[in-house]
Scaffold this active site. Sequence first.
Site, PDB file in Angstrom:
ATOM      1  N   HIS A   7       9.201   2.498 -11.324  1.00 22.46           N
ATOM      2  CA  HIS A   7       8.610   1.911 -12.610  1.00 22.46           C
ATOM      3  C   HIS A   7       9.524   1.711 -13.873  1.00 22.46           C
ATOM      4  O   HIS A   7       9.502   1.047 -14.780  1.00 22.46           O
ATOM      5  CB  HIS A   7       7.166   2.315 -13.003  1.00 22.46           C
ATOM      6  CG  HIS A   7       7.337   3.617 -13.888  1.00 22.46           C
ATOM      7  ND1 HIS A   7       7.122   4.847 -13.507  1.00 22.46           N
ATOM      8  CD2 HIS A   7       7.688   3.931 -15.384  1.00 22.46           C
ATOM      9  CE1 HIS A   7       7.208   5.759 -14.322  1.00 22.46           C
ATOM     10  NE2 HIS A   7       7.521   5.211 -15.462  1.00 22.46           N
ATOM     11  N   ASP A  37       6.686   5.526  -6.111  1.00 25.87           N
ATOM     12  CA  ASP A  37       7.289   5.560  -7.432  1.00 25.87           C
ATOM     13  C   ASP A  37       8.883   6.252  -7.559  1.00 25.87           C
ATOM     14  O   ASP A  37       9.056   6.752  -8.371  1.00 25.87           O
ATOM     15  CB  ASP A  37       6.499   5.968  -8.489  1.00 25.87           C
ATOM     16  CG  ASP A  37       6.908   5.678  -9.891  1.00 25.87           C
ATOM     17  OD1 ASP A  37       7.387   4.460 -10.038  1.00 25.87           O
ATOM     18  OD2 ASP A  37       6.715   6.355 -10.816  1.00 25.87           O
ATOM     19  N   ASN A 109      10.427  10.433 -20.198  1.00 21.17           N
ATOM     20  CA  ASN A 109      10.486  11.319 -19.496  1.00 21.17           C
ATOM     21  C   ASN A 109      10.463  11.029 -17.908  1.00 21.17           C
ATOM     22  O   ASN A 109      10.861  11.515 -17.174  1.00 21.17           O
ATOM     23  CB  ASN A 109       9.416  12.686 -19.526  1.00 21.17           C
ATOM     24  CG  ASN A 109       9.725  13.438 -20.662  1.00 21.17           C
ATOM     25  OD1 ASN A 109       8.991  13.585 -21.839  1.00 21.17           O
ATOM     26  ND2 ASN A 109      10.672  14.387 -20.694  1.00 21.17           N
ATOM     27  N   SER A 110       9.895  10.023 -17.583  1.00 20.99           N
ATOM     28  CA  SER A 110       9.843   9.247 -16.293  1.00 20.99           C
ATOM     29  C   SER A 110      11.174   9.480 -15.573  1.00 20.99           C
ATOM     30  O   SER A 110      12.238   9.028 -16.265  1.00 20.99           O
ATOM     31  CB  SER A 110       9.500   7.835 -16.502  1.00 20.99           C
ATOM     32  OG  SER A 110       8.002   7.817 -16.984  1.00 20.99           O
ATOM     33  N   VAL A 167      -7.919   4.293   8.852  1.00 20.67           N
ATOM     34  CA  VAL A 167      -9.349   4.331   8.640  1.00 20.67           C
ATOM     35  C   VAL A 167      -9.502   4.466   7.044  1.00 20.67           C
ATOM     36  O   VAL A 167      -8.701   4.805   6.061  1.00 20.67           O
ATOM     37  CB  VAL A 167      -9.725   5.871   8.872  1.00 20.67           C
ATOM     38  CG1 VAL A 167      -9.637   5.840  10.575  1.00 20.67           C
ATOM     39  CG2 VAL A 167      -8.737   7.136   8.368  1.00 20.67           C
ATOM     40  N   ILE A 169     -11.514   6.537   4.125  1.00 19.56           N
ATOM     41  CA  ILE A 169     -12.140   7.832   4.146  1.00 19.56           C
ATOM     42  C   ILE A 169     -12.813   8.229   2.888  1.00 19.56           C
ATOM     43  O   ILE A 169     -12.428   7.564   1.834  1.00 19.56           O
ATOM     44  CB  ILE A 169     -11.063   8.892   4.487  1.00 19.56           C
ATOM     45  CG1 ILE A 169      -9.998   8.857   3.417  1.00 19.56           C
ATOM     46  CG2 ILE A 169     -10.754   8.771   5.961  1.00 19.56           C
ATOM     47  CD1 ILE A 169      -8.751  10.206   3.711  1.00 19.56           C
TER      48      ILE A 169
END
Length: 367
Positions: A7, A37, A109-110, A167, A169
Amino acid sequence: YVLTNYHVVKDADEIIVRLNDRRELRGEVIGTDKRSDVALLKIDATDLPVAKIGTSGSLEVGEWVLAIGSPFGFDYSATAGIVSAKGRSLPRENYVPFIQTDVAINPGNSGGPLFNQDGEVVGVNSQIYSRTGGYMGLSFAIPIEVAMDVAEQLKTKGRVTRGWLGVLIQDVTHDLAESFGMDHPRGALVAKVLPDSPAREAGLKAGDVIVNFDGKDIRSSSSLPPIVGSTRVGIDVPVDVIRNSKTMPLRVKLGELPDDLTRVSAAKPPGEQTNRLGLGVADLTDEQKMELETEHGVLVQRLASGAAASSGVQKGDVILSMNNEPVKGARHFEELVEDLPAGKSVAVLVQRNGGPTFLALRVPASD
């Protein structure tokens, strides 16, 4: 090679990597992976500093960790905190077992590193949970093993492949565990087996509870997707399920996780019938069965106070099975309701907003 978040670079026209010695280098995007990400960049330079890579698996809740980043543009800021939880599953990103910390993480901080007390990188800071846009004590980092695996795949193949079971769940509640004859809640409850999926080929069924996958115990539904996703595509994997109160071993040949999974939804047909649970139900039309990709089920058209409403059944739900028995139609549904054990919890599988979910219905002691 430089790791950061998807991002951070997804809409960038130009990427500049600034080093601690004030050098600024042009970054080339080698590849990105939206699901985890993670983005992998490349720069050309000499005498580049290298962080030591650790392991997140050895982290313990309560252990001190430190993050470095540029929150709000304040370069090289270090913040510290503890590991709050491990293996967190976040909405729409359930293939990453996030490390939750209370380290102060803010915009900027990403993509930065999360260090343990030995100065080793154990995670890549990715997200915060916030109602204001700022730090509120809930920060999430991608485990370094996940990030490095993604980076290696991007470097060698240009794309990331993940194992796919096929599946839908949900968690096993206490009441559902009782209805399935389990001593305590555990595992991942299969609400739906997708068509043309590895799970269907292996014989998995709605109502199965997956308790072990490839030798790893499944404690909750959130622990299954990361394990499946990190398993190599095309190999046979042992799977233990609980079916009809008994443990059954199966083998599944994993497929590759598709980019988009087909979603189905239900419409509302006319007509209704009633039953002792406070439900008004109707048979599905042929068109609705085709849309739902099912040959059975009834539509909830009327809902009064009673056991069904208390269990979470809603108007517009399509009831696919009750007490592990597929509902063939409204008449069959009436018969199943009459045979329900009084005072016990039974599992009800409903289709709602395009997705199946199990509910635990406590049958009243008397009509």
